[in-house]
Design a protein around this motif. Sequence first.
Motif, PDB file in Angstrom:
ATOM      1  N   ASN A   7       0.837  -1.193   0.000  1.00 31.99           N
ATOM      2  CA  ASN A   7       0.000   0.000   0.000  1.00 31.99           C
ATOM      3  C   ASN A   7       0.876   1.249   0.000  1.00 31.99           C
ATOM      4  N   PRO A   8       0.768   2.117  -0.998  1.00 32.30           N
ATOM      5  CA  PRO A   8       1.631   3.295  -1.077  1.00 32.30           C
ATOM      6  C   PRO A   8       1.346   4.308   0.000  1.00 32.30           C
ATOM      7  N   ASP A  23      -3.982  -1.407 -13.274  1.00 30.33           N
ATOM      8  CA  ASP A  23      -3.444  -2.666 -12.759  1.00 30.33           C
ATOM      9  C   ASP A  23      -2.483  -2.418 -11.600  1.00 30.33           C
ATOM     10  N   GLU A  24      -1.611  -1.419 -11.747  1.00 32.74           N
ATOM     11  CA  GLU A  24      -0.646  -1.116 -10.686  1.00 32.74           C
ATOM     12  C   GLU A  24      -1.345  -0.647  -9.420  1.00 32.74           C
ATOM     13  N   LEU A  25      -2.340   0.221  -9.566  1.00 31.13           N
ATOM     14  CA  LEU A  25      -3.047   0.743  -8.402  1.00 31.13           C
ATOM     15  C   LEU A  25      -3.888  -0.338  -7.724  1.00 31.13           C
ATOM     16  N   THR A  26      -4.493  -1.184  -8.514  1.00 28.85           N
ATOM     17  CA  THR A  26      -5.279  -2.273  -7.936  1.00 28.85           C
ATOM     18  C   THR A  26      -4.391  -3.212  -7.127  1.00 28.85           C
ATOM     19  N   CYS A  68      -8.694  -1.214  -2.613  1.00 29.84           N
ATOM     20  CA  CYS A  68      -9.816  -0.277  -2.508  1.00 29.84           C
ATOM     21  C   CYS A  68      -9.285   1.080  -2.043  1.00 29.84           C
ATOM     22  N   PRO A  69      -9.449   2.114  -2.848  1.00 23.05           N
ATOM     23  CA  PRO A  69      -8.887   3.425  -2.467  1.00 23.05           C
ATOM     24  C   PRO A  69      -9.545   4.058  -1.255  1.00 23.05           C
ATOM     25  N   TYR A  70     -10.739   3.603  -0.895  1.00 23.70           N
ATOM     26  CA  TYR A  70     -11.427   4.206   0.260  1.00 23.70           C
ATOM     27  C   TYR A  70     -11.141   3.480   1.566  1.00 23.70           C
TER      28      TYR A  70
END
Length: 472
Positions: free
Chosen positions: A10-11, A460-463, A468-470
């Motif tokens: 997780n970034p 794809d990279e973010l997933t 889940c971004p929230y």
Amino acid sequence: MRSLDTTARNPNSIDVWTALKGENDMSNTPRTKFRMNARSIALMATAALVAVGATACSSADEPQDEGPVELTFQVWGDTGIAEKQWESYAEAFPEEAEGVTMNVVSAGDNDGDAMQKLRLQLASGEDVPDIVQLNYSALPEFAESGVLTDVKPYVEDYLGNVTAAADTLMQYKDQYLAIPYEVKEKLWFYRTDLFEQAGIDVTQVKTQDDFIEAGEKLKAVAPNSSIWNIGPNPPEYVWAQIVSGNGARYSQQEPCEFVIAGDEGTADAFRAMKELRESGVVNTTFDDFSPEWQAALADGTVASVPIASWFPQFLQSYAPDLAGKWAVTTWPEIGGAVDGAGSGSGGSIFVIPTASEHPEEAAEFLAKSMMTKEGSLAFATANPGYLPNVPDALNDPSILENEYFGTSLVDAFIAAADTYEIFPYDPASLKTTQVLQEQMVAYLASDEEDPASFLQAAQDELTAQVGCPYTS
């Protein structure tokens, strides 16, 4: 912007041990180490503060000494502007400032540094400031974590003073969590003398095609001049201004997932950037804030810049001898942002953490310095080029009749308020922007016209890294 760690996790996560110890390396001393994401850290900090408050309740009935109040004001970059804000406030409202002192501190060089510093402070529960400067794009992360004060009870009497755009900037999901500093509307700065020679009437430049045609007219009379510059590595704010008003979104909350690969607004922004770079009317050799860019703004090599309302002070410092030769209007449609809709990161805001020991004094200072005519004019006097959030102040001759831009700056600022929009940021927006920036640069350097594969790579990279971004 800097990321804490973007490799295989997780970034938005940080090493809590390192955060609390202030270390960046690993010693040989055995210890337990764990990772938590920014949202979890913020929730942990909130729980700790509640516990401390509960413990303190036992002495709540005891008389409390009301001594001097020291506010800590955390900004990014140079602290001088914030210091001027306090000085102008103290001069305009001496009674309110009596007994209050201000300690201005810098969180780092940019808004990314400001986010990182606040995360660390919330994680440790130490040195949490009373006031923090952020860009609106950072607001969702901390708002969703519940670590920001609802400022409406403190500033409700001032809400009627500010522009509709400023009122929008204060809110996240209909809750007032911020005080507006700079409403960053999209403005187009241009050289009046060069445009006049080329026969360009900015009021007739409505679309991206019109913009390119105007650039061709400029080239015809001034071959060495370009209507914009988009270099090989354009700052993310350039294309982010486009997506802010063209209906783009990066994610959805239900179901919680990234939607970049299928988002037409994001694709339109990518295509617009490439079309402009390949049009022949845009300088493609240098990026913003390079020495070449600064020189080009002064010598006419770059004759116009679609950018945001934070730009006037920079332009005046780069081209001080061109007062009266630069004017301002609103953006044309670029990348599907009709009538130039959108904004630059929404704008710059001030928030008050729930951990603040003096929320009332902090809110009073911010409201009176940013949300009243008297306060905002005092600050603008100390900080020339600042555009107040108060209509009565904007129409004051000292603001309206700008020595460098004439009345065009305020006229354009007021007009741009009609199409002001804030992008639907989520708590992972900082990381999303970083990933999209990398893909934008790769796309511009490629021979592909369709950005689909680059947007899919970003999704794809973010997933994989965020999920889940929230809830990241």
